[in-house]
Design a protein around this motif. Structure first.
Motif, short mmCIF file in Angstrom:
data_model
loop_
_atom_site.label_atom_id
_atom_site.label_comp_id
_atom_site.label_asym_id
_atom_site.label_seq_id
_atom_site.Cartn_x
_atom_site.Cartn_y
_atom_site.Cartn_z
N ALA A 173 0.82 -1.21 0.00
CA ALA A 173 0.00 0.00 0.00
C ALA A 173 0.85 1.27 0.00
O ALA A 173 0.38 2.34 -0.40
N ALA A 174 2.10 1.15 0.43
CA ALA A 174 2.99 2.32 0.45
C ALA A 174 3.46 2.70 -0.95
O ALA A 174 4.03 3.78 -1.13
N TRP A 175 3.23 1.82 -1.92
CA TRP A 175 3.68 2.06 -3.30
C TRP A 175 2.48 1.86 -4.24
O TRP A 175 2.30 0.78 -4.82
N PRO A 176 1.64 2.88 -4.40
CA PRO A 176 0.37 2.72 -5.13
C PRO A 176 0.52 2.32 -6.59
O PRO A 176 -0.34 1.61 -7.13
N GLN A 177 1.57 2.78 -7.27
CA GLN A 177 1.75 2.38 -8.66
C GLN A 177 2.09 0.90 -8.78
O GLN A 177 1.65 0.21 -9.70
N ILE A 178 2.86 0.38 -7.82
CA ILE A 178 3.15 -1.05 -7.81
C ILE A 178 1.88 -1.83 -7.52
O ILE A 178 1.63 -2.88 -8.13
N ARG A 179 1.06 -1.33 -6.62
CA ARG A 179 -0.20 -1.99 -6.30
C ARG A 179 -1.09 -2.11 -7.53
O ARG A 179 -1.68 -3.18 -7.80
#
Length: 210
Positions: A177-183
């Protein structure tokens, strides 16, 4: 009847998962041979005849033996045309991601995962590798901004290779969740036909026609 591909590996191994995921997403059935790392089976004479480096994974395809996960992905892409480069420029971009993932993303995440699951060394060592993992995840998150996949609008082996590492980040105690583009990218990869997560895909023992 034996499958054309036989994958040797461990269900705990992120590199094994990369190759298993490539086979699954390509719609290829494969025979699976479990290599027990805890018992040192990867260093046995029988396995060293398959993979001279004493590592998993290894693949045998119609009698041809291959090792090193990212080169196996390239081989399967060349054999099948699946998740392959469309031209020379795209091939170069894919290879850049494969090298970056091996050098900058995989060590931090995989070692942090190992420390959480199996053995925790001095805290300074833990912190060092967590910092490397976080830096890699930040770069990945930034470079995914505005993109559907790592190279162009369709998935390639670059996505499969990088996902093979990112799939284990929760076990390393990193919150996606700390990395929205990865999510968002994770969700796109997970929506591909044939997709399965590591412990759903890789057996814990020998199995034919996975």
């Amino acid at each position: 009847m034996a499958a054309a591909y036989t994958l040797y590996g461990s269900f705990l191994s992120a590199p094994t998962y990369k190759v298993g995921l490539m086979l699954a997403l390509s719609g290829l059935t494969f025979d699976y041979r479990h290599i027990d790392l805890a018992k040192g089976q990867h260093k046995s004479p029988d396995f060293l005849r398959i993979n001279r480096y004493g590592q998993v994974p290894a693949v045998i395809h119609d009698g041809f033996t291959l090792c090193q996960a990212n080169t196996i992905l390239e081989y399967i892409a060349e054999q099948t045309g699946k998740f392959a480069a469309a031209d020379t420029a795209e091939r170069q971009r894919i290879r850049e991601w494969l090298v970056w993932e091996t050098d900058r993303l995989e060590p931090g995440i995989n070692r942090s995962r190992f420390f959480e699951r199996f053995a925790k060394p001095d805290q300074a060592v833990v912190d060092y590798h967590r910092k490397w993992a976080e830096m890699g995840l930040e770069v990945l998150n930034t470079l995914l901004d505005g993109k559907r996949f790592l190279v162009g609008e369709r998935p390639t082996i670059a996505d499969i290779s990088v996902f093979g590492v990112v799939a284990h980040m929760a076990e390393a105690k990193f919150d996606i969740a700390a990395w929205p583009q990865i999510r968002a990218w994770w969700d796109r990869v997970a929506a591909l036909p044939g997709f399965r997560l590591p412990y759903d895909l890789l057996p814990k023992g020998d199995q034919d026609a996975v």
